[in-house]
Design a protein around this motif. Structure first.
Motif, PDB file in Angstrom:
ATOM      1  N   GLU A  79      -3.544   9.824   6.009  1.00  0.00           N
ATOM      2  CA  GLU A  79      -3.992   8.702   6.506  1.00  0.00           C
ATOM      3  C   GLU A  79      -2.893   7.993   7.109  1.00  0.00           C
ATOM      4  OE1 GLU A  79      -5.584   4.387   5.042  1.00  0.00           O
ATOM      5  OE2 GLU A  79      -5.728   5.933   3.528  1.00  0.00           O
ATOM      6  N   ASN A  80      -1.999   7.819   6.742  1.00  0.00           N
ATOM      7  CA  ASN A  80      -0.602   7.052   7.433  1.00  0.00           C
ATOM      8  C   ASN A  80      -0.099   7.761   8.684  1.00  0.00           C
ATOM      9  OD1 ASN A  80      -1.104   4.739   6.009  1.00  0.00           O
ATOM     10  ND2 ASN A  80       0.608   4.926   4.445  1.00  0.00           N
ATOM     11  N   GLY A  81      -0.154   9.159   8.557  1.00  0.00           N
ATOM     12  CA  GLY A  81       0.410   9.825   9.440  1.00  0.00           C
ATOM     13  C   GLY A  81      -0.655   9.783  10.613  1.00  0.00           C
ATOM     14  N   ALA A  82      -1.704   9.788  10.391  1.00  0.00           N
ATOM     15  CA  ALA A  82      -2.845   9.763  11.599  1.00  0.00           C
ATOM     16  C   ALA A  82      -2.452   8.078  12.131  1.00  0.00           C
ATOM     17  CB  ALA A  82      -4.258   9.843  11.060  1.00  0.00           C
ATOM     18  N   LYS A  83      -2.359   7.248  11.365  1.00  0.00           N
ATOM     19  CA  LYS A  83      -2.129   5.847  11.809  1.00  0.00           C
ATOM     20  C   LYS A  83      -0.765   5.829  12.814  1.00  0.00           C
ATOM     21  CE  LYS A  83      -4.208   3.369   7.882  1.00  0.00           C
ATOM     22  NZ  LYS A  83      -3.902   2.674   6.837  1.00  0.00           N
ATOM     23  N   GLY A 228      11.008   6.485  -8.856  1.00  0.00           N
ATOM     24  CA  GLY A 228      11.217   5.624  -7.777  1.00  0.00           C
ATOM     25  C   GLY A 228      10.497   5.633  -6.511  1.00  0.00           C
ATOM     26  N   GLN A 229       9.276   6.214  -6.477  1.00  0.00           N
ATOM     27  CA  GLN A 229       8.941   6.725  -5.404  1.00  0.00           C
ATOM     28  C   GLN A 229       7.287   6.457  -5.413  1.00  0.00           C
ATOM     29  OE1 GLN A 229       8.825  11.151  -5.097  1.00  0.00           O
ATOM     30  NE2 GLN A 229       8.071  10.809  -2.853  1.00  0.00           N
ATOM     31  N   ASN A 230       6.508   6.226  -4.346  1.00  0.00           N
ATOM     32  CA  ASN A 230       5.159   5.909  -4.281  1.00  0.00           C
ATOM     33  C   ASN A 230       4.560   6.851  -3.246  1.00  0.00           C
ATOM     34  OD1 ASN A 230       2.571   5.047  -4.281  1.00  0.00           O
ATOM     35  ND2 ASN A 230       2.983   3.238  -3.199  1.00  0.00           N
ATOM     36  N   PRO A 231       4.439   8.078  -3.564  1.00  0.00           N
ATOM     37  CA  PRO A 231       4.040   9.145  -2.531  1.00  0.00           C
ATOM     38  C   PRO A 231       2.637   8.898  -2.008  1.00  0.00           C
ATOM     39  CG  PRO A 231       3.895  10.194  -4.697  1.00  0.00           C
ATOM     40  CD  PRO A 231       4.610   8.922  -4.781  1.00  0.00           C
ATOM     41  N   GLY A 232       1.624   8.356  -2.613  1.00  0.00           N
ATOM     42  CA  GLY A 232       0.273   8.034  -1.943  1.00  0.00           C
ATOM     43  C   GLY A 232       0.230   7.289  -0.997  1.00  0.00           C
ATOM     44  N   THR A 233       1.344   6.248  -0.941  1.00  0.00           N
ATOM     45  CA  THR A 233       1.341   5.591   0.509  1.00  0.00           C
ATOM     46  C   THR A 233       2.438   6.140   1.449  1.00  0.00           C
ATOM     47  OG1 THR A 233       0.660   3.374  -0.055  1.00  0.00           O
ATOM     48  CG2 THR A 233       2.331   3.265   1.348  1.00  0.00           C
ATOM     49  N   ASN A 234       3.721   6.249   0.825  1.00  0.00           N
ATOM     50  CA  ASN A 234       4.776   6.872   1.724  1.00  0.00           C
ATOM     51  C   ASN A 234       4.847   8.068   2.021  1.00  0.00           C
ATOM     52  OD1 ASN A 234       5.519   4.017   1.160  1.00  0.00           O
ATOM     53  ND2 ASN A 234       6.839   4.483  -0.557  1.00  0.00           N
ATOM     54  N   HIS A 235       4.357   9.058   1.225  1.00  0.00           N
ATOM     55  CA  HIS A 235       4.448  10.381   1.546  1.00  0.00           C
ATOM     56  C   HIS A 235       3.074  11.164   1.206  1.00  0.00           C
ATOM     57  CE1 HIS A 235       8.435   8.866   0.415  1.00  0.00           C
ATOM     58  NE2 HIS A 235       8.734   9.286   1.556  1.00  0.00           N
ATOM     59  N   PRO A 236       2.097  10.871   1.680  1.00  0.00           N
ATOM     60  CA  PRO A 236       0.681  11.180   0.983  1.00  0.00           C
ATOM     61  C   PRO A 236       0.585  12.627   1.223  1.00  0.00           C
ATOM     62  CG  PRO A 236       0.502   9.213   2.652  1.00  0.00           C
ATOM     63  CD  PRO A 236       1.634   9.794   2.678  1.00  0.00           C
ATOM     64  N   ARG A 237       1.049  13.595   2.158  1.00  0.00           N
ATOM     65  CA  ARG A 237       0.913  14.985   1.922  1.00  0.00           C
ATOM     66  C   ARG A 237       1.505  15.585   0.689  1.00  0.00           C
ATOM     67  NH1 ARG A 237       2.661  17.967   6.200  1.00  0.00           N
ATOM     68  NH2 ARG A 237       3.994  16.434   6.914  1.00  0.00           N
ATOM     69  N   MET A 238       2.413  14.845   0.251  1.00  0.00           N
ATOM     70  CA  MET A 238       3.104  15.475  -1.162  1.00  0.00           C
ATOM     71  C   MET A 238       2.202  15.509  -2.033  1.00  0.00           C
ATOM     72  SD  MET A 238       6.302  13.530  -3.057  1.00  0.00           S
ATOM     73  CE  MET A 238       6.903  14.172  -4.784  1.00  0.00           C
ATOM     74  N   GLN A 652       1.254   0.283   6.051  1.00  0.00           N
ATOM     75  CA  GLN A 652       2.687   0.082   7.024  1.00  0.00           C
ATOM     76  C   GLN A 652       3.037   1.304   6.811  1.00  0.00           C
ATOM     77  OE1 GLN A 652       4.870  -3.078   4.395  1.00  0.00           O
ATOM     78  NE2 GLN A 652       6.452  -2.137   5.413  1.00  0.00           N
ATOM     79  N   TYR A 653       4.249   1.636   7.942  1.00  0.00           N
ATOM     80  CA  TYR A 653       5.228   2.431   7.728  1.00  0.00           C
ATOM     81  C   TYR A 653       6.468   2.203   8.163  1.00  0.00           C
ATOM     82  CZ  TYR A 653       7.881   6.740   9.006  1.00  0.00           C
ATOM     83  OH  TYR A 653       8.729   7.779   9.179  1.00  0.00           O
ATOM     84  N   ASN A 654       7.475   2.197   7.278  1.00  0.00           N
ATOM     85  CA  ASN A 654       8.532   1.358   7.271  1.00  0.00           C
ATOM     86  C   ASN A 654       8.565  -0.143   7.876  1.00  0.00           C
ATOM     87  OD1 ASN A 654      10.120   3.781   6.486  1.00  0.00           O
ATOM     88  ND2 ASN A 654      10.494   4.546   8.504  1.00  0.00           N
ATOM     89  N   THR A 655       8.836  -0.243   9.101  1.00  0.00           N
ATOM     90  CA  THR A 655       8.739  -1.720   9.798  1.00  0.00           C
ATOM     91  C   THR A 655       7.525  -1.830  10.544  1.00  0.00           C
ATOM     92  OG1 THR A 655      10.095  -1.536  11.558  1.00  0.00           O
ATOM     93  CG2 THR A 655      11.186  -2.407   9.478  1.00  0.00           C
ATOM     94  N   THR A 656       6.780  -0.772  10.722  1.00  0.00           N
ATOM     95  CA  THR A 656       5.631  -0.915  11.535  1.00  0.00           C
ATOM     96  C   THR A 656       4.364  -0.958  10.551  1.00  0.00           C
ATOM     97  OG1 THR A 656       6.392   0.937  13.076  1.00  0.00           O
ATOM     98  CG2 THR A 656       4.144   0.272  13.036  1.00  0.00           C
ATOM     99  N   ILE A 657       3.671  -2.352  11.048  1.00  0.00           N
ATOM    100  CA  ILE A 657       2.526  -2.741  10.403  1.00  0.00           C
ATOM    101  C   ILE A 657       1.619  -2.415  11.230  1.00  0.00           C
ATOM    102  CG2 ILE A 657       1.394  -4.833   9.246  1.00  0.00           C
ATOM    103  CD1 ILE A 657       4.647  -4.230   8.427  1.00  0.00           C
ATOM    104  N   ASP A 661      -3.754  -5.023   5.151  1.00  0.00           N
ATOM    105  CA  ASP A 661      -4.252  -4.701   3.788  1.00  0.00           C
ATOM    106  C   ASP A 661      -3.442  -3.870   3.077  1.00  0.00           C
ATOM    107  OD1 ASP A 661      -6.531  -6.035   4.717  1.00  0.00           O
ATOM    108  OD2 ASP A 661      -7.669  -4.276   5.024  1.00  0.00           O
ATOM    109  N   ASP A 662      -3.613  -3.900   1.643  1.00  0.00           N
ATOM    110  CA  ASP A 662      -2.848  -2.852   0.783  1.00  0.00           C
ATOM    111  C   ASP A 662      -4.042  -2.443  -0.190  1.00  0.00           C
ATOM    112  OD1 ASP A 662      -1.168  -1.390  -0.709  1.00  0.00           O
ATOM    113  OD2 ASP A 662       0.388  -3.285  -1.360  1.00  0.00           O
ATOM    114  N   ARG A 663      -4.889  -1.412   0.333  1.00  0.00           N
ATOM    115  CA  ARG A 663      -5.989  -1.029  -0.258  1.00  0.00           C
ATOM    116  C   ARG A 663      -5.677  -0.869  -1.820  1.00  0.00           C
ATOM    117  NH1 ARG A 663      -7.117   2.512   2.895  1.00  0.00           N
ATOM    118  NH2 ARG A 663      -7.075   4.651   1.717  1.00  0.00           N
TER     119      ARG A 663
END
Length: 756
Positions: A79-83, A228-238, A652-657, A661-663
């Protein structure tokens, strides 16, 4: 059809708070992906673009650096890669007319969300001294302006050349070559703000500052610790890799101050079962206090040492150094202190130990939750200690896995983007190009800001990124940037950094990953390195947003010719025409890239050598893997204060918003949110939904305030709070950094609450 950009900033004063989600992806992710893509690209362009993401004949996602396996799905994106792709491939355009209508002061008053939503920049623009808005400028004049300022400097070290993780290998190699031929090692990069602590710790302990595992290793592991990682948002393909590991029998321990939906359950949108039910991922959740990780791993290591037969004595004897010092330090690990530092209970830690002892193949993954503290480097060294004790480096299904957050941040460092380069690298570079590179160290990100603040740096050149938005101590950083004589940003879209300028400023628009790149030598491709050391090609398939765009390699090559002039014998013009000539030079300078052009032409590319993984050879000062025994540290909180971590929302991705929402955390329509444990909130008199200012406390006594945050009662660890960056970067002192790595300590900020 694609939609138009917003004309005004959305109101964020009444965010909605819903239930926290307990699973990630699934049908909602598909719906959000398609909606975001359609808004930016329209239906036909969406299909044409997304079907090329992360394909062997397509382009590398401009999002995170998670690798692809040999077998690719038709939809090889999250999802975030597509965004990220949609925002780059958008049909929206920022033309010179836009800049004529929006003075810099107006841009400075807009949110990062609004700026990013305006679209692709179509022409170079220039802010002359004393002007109030950008104006169109030719490429030739742009390079003349940069050359004027650079050649007028009293020293090359008054120039800063910043690189973001989006930059390709070819462009990064040229940029560091330009900087060093010009005479400086001032090459700060985004890695200084994220995984510099990982590189520092791993270089000392195993001899190479990169992860030691492959995707196949994850699939073969008995135990995966995600800390110390949230792959569901930051690295979803993990999540797909974790799901495959679970299907093969692996166990997963999650170590984090917040519960995260992606680590609870993954609803894989690629399968019917995944869409309907999903896969539970975490077997044991350690909800640790912020900054307590070193204490946790030290106690685990003590218990491993004290358990008969638990230490892999053969591996330790043959391949390691410093075991006795660790064993002695570990004896001092104290249960009471560890429980205080971590906020965990004894039973949970003992369960974690039992899982570690039952595993023959263990991988530890981590991200910013471990790297952005004062004691981050010793924390990561302690993680390495745990793996070394059990012989879990250099065998299948085991190893270290720092998960990079930007698509080529690791590749840029491999290409020489580093303020403290190895002498062997400089020797090879000088021999290849007949130059004399400077040997003294340059400035990293924090020291670059200090140099600008103090008047020791005067020209700032950024290859991508949003430097102002990503860096700490916002007021100090912005004041420092405004002291520069010239600020230059190579960009695809607008961001906050374009509104915080030096005396003069340039925005140089460039091709994106999705764009076709045709030069005088024909159609070109670039290369990237993923988080696991795989190098592969990336080819855009879209007509560029404007005929006035230049590629990143072309921009660097033309700038070099303008700055260095005819005295430079480097074939910059050839490099611009044919990127294969750049790769030929990389092959002769950087070990592991021999026969670069031939090997990268193979579908999927090639894997770089990694001595600890491939040979159990450790190129450290001792010639072995090094145990370390640093004193245990953890943050201490004054009464009435909480420890704040800055983090991303799901939109968001890094500083790109991408949105407001934060679903997964149940937050909609606002970003000025602070998440506080209900018990802490009650003790501090913070009602759910109340408004508060966040004020950080640091030893310099300076008040740093982030006003107007809504309190959300949330199941964080006790004593801890969380809020989104870049809005909370203002609270992070510039001098609050990790020992050794100098990474900003953005995950452990002492704050008090002042209710308005």
């Amino acid at each position: 059809m694609a939609t138009k950009p917003p004309t005004g900033d959305p109101v964020q004063d009444a965010p909605q708070i819903d239930e926290v989600q307990h699973s990630a992806a699934g049908l909602p992710a598909i719906a959000h992906t398609l909606r975001a893509a359609q808004q930016q690209m329209g239906v036909r362009r969406t299909a044409r673009t997304l079907l090329k993401v992360n394909q062997k004949d397509g382009f590398d996602c401009p999002g995170c650096a998670w690798p692809e396996g040999d077998k690719r799905h038709t939809a090889e994106f999250c999802e975030n890669g597509a965004k990220a792709v949609a925002e780059e491939a958008t049909l929206r355009r920022v033309t010179p007319d836009f800049f004529a209508a929006h003075p810099v002061a107006d841009l400075a008053g807009r949110s990062g969300y609004w700026l990013g939503q305006q679209g692709r920049i179509t022409q170079p623009v220039y802010l002359p001294e004393g002007a109030d808005r950008y104006e169109a400028v030719t490429w030739e004049r742009s390079f003349e302006i940069v050359a004027e300022e650079l050649t007028a400097l009293a020293s090359p070290d008054e120039a800063l050349f910043y690189t973001s993780g989006r930059t390709s290998n070819e462009a990064a190699f040229l940029l560091q070559l330009l900087a060093r031929e010009f005479g400086t090692n001032n090459l700060p990069d985004c890695s200084n703000m994220c995984h510099e602590s990982s590189g520092s710790a791993l270089t000392e302990t195993i001899g190479i500052g990169k992860g030691s595992v492959s995707l196949e290793d994850l699939h073969q592991a008995d135990l995966i610790i995600v800390a110390g990682q949230n792959p569901g948002t930051n690295h979803p393909r993990m999540l797909s890799a974790l799901e495959q590991a679970k299907s093969a029998g692996a166990k997963i321990i999650s170590v984090n101050p917040l519960p995260e939906a992606g680590l609870e359950r993954f609803k894989n949108p690629q399968t019917a079962r995944g869409m309907l039910k999903g896969t539970a991922l975490t077997d044991l959740f350690l909800q640790i206090r912020i900054g307590g990780d070193q204490a946790l791993f030290r106690l685990l290591n003590k218990m491993i040492i004290e358990t008969d037969g638990a230490v892999d004595t053969g591996f330790v004897t043959e391949h390691t150094h410093g075991y006795e010092a660790l064993a002695e330090a570990a004896r001092d690990a104290d249960w009471d202190e560890t429980l205080t530092a971590t906020g965990l209970d004894r039973d949970t830690i003992e369960q974690a130990l039992a899982m570690i002892l039952a595993s023959e193949r263990t991988i530890v993954c981590w991200a910013m939750g471990l790297t952005q503290h004062k004691h981050s480097v010793p924390t990561i060294r302690e993680v390495v200690n745990l793996l070394l004790l059990r012989g879990n480096i250099g065998r299948p299904g085991a190893g270290v896995c720092p998960v990079r957050g930007h698509s080529n941040v690791q590749g840029d460092r491999t290409m020489g983007i580093f303020e403290r380069p190895a002498p062997a690298f400089l020797d090879a570079l000088d021999q290849e190009f007949g130059i004399t590179s400077p040997r003294h160290h340059g400035y990293d990100v924090v020291r670059s800001i200090q140099a600008l603040r103090d008047g020791d740096a005067k020209v700032f050149f950024a290859m991508g990124g949003n430097f102002v938005g990503a860096t700490p101590d916002t007021a100090v950083t912005e004041a420092a940037m405004r002291r520069a004589r010239l600020t230059v940003h190579v960009s695809t879209k607008l961001n906050r950094s374009h509104a915080v300028t030096g005396t003069r400023a340039l925005i140089l628009p460039t091709l994106g990953r999705t764009d076709k790149d045709v030069q005088a030598g024909g159609k070109q491709f670039v290369t990237v390195e993923d988080s696991m050391g795989m190098v592969h090609s990336s080819r855009g398939n879209l007509t560029p947003a404007s005929p006035h765009l230049l590629s990143e390699p072309a921009i660097v090559a033309r700038l070099a010719r303008a700055v260095l002039g005819p005295a430079s014998t480097t074939p910059w013009e050839e490099f611009e025409k044919d990127y294969g000539t750049i790769r030929d030079r990389i092959a002769r300078v950087i070990p592991g890239f021999e026969d670069f052009n031939t090997r990268v032409a193979r579908p999927g590319g090639f894997t770089l050598p990694h001595a600890p993984r491939d040979e159990r050879r450790f190129p450290t000062a001792t010639g072995k893997a090094n145990f370390t025994a640093a004193p245990v540290e953890y943050p201490r909180l004054p009464a009435g204060r909480l420890l704040l971590q800055t983090l991303r929302s799901h939109d968001q991705y890094n500083t790109t918003i991408y949105g407001l929402d934060d679903r997964y955390r149940g937050i909609k329509g606002g970003r000025r949110i602070v998440m506080v444990n209900p018990e802490d909130a009650h003790a501090l008199g913070l009602a759910d939904g109340s408004c508060t200012d966040l004020v950080s406390e640091w030893k310099d006594g300076v008040e740093r305030r982030a006003p107007g945050f809504r309190v959300v009662h949330y199941p964080t660890a006790r004593g801890c709070a969380a809020a989104y960056y870049p809005e909370t970067n203002v609270l992070v002192p510039l001098d609050a950094t990790a020992d050794t790595s100098n990474t900003p300590a953005s995950k452990s900020v002492v704050v008090r609450f002042e209710t308005t």
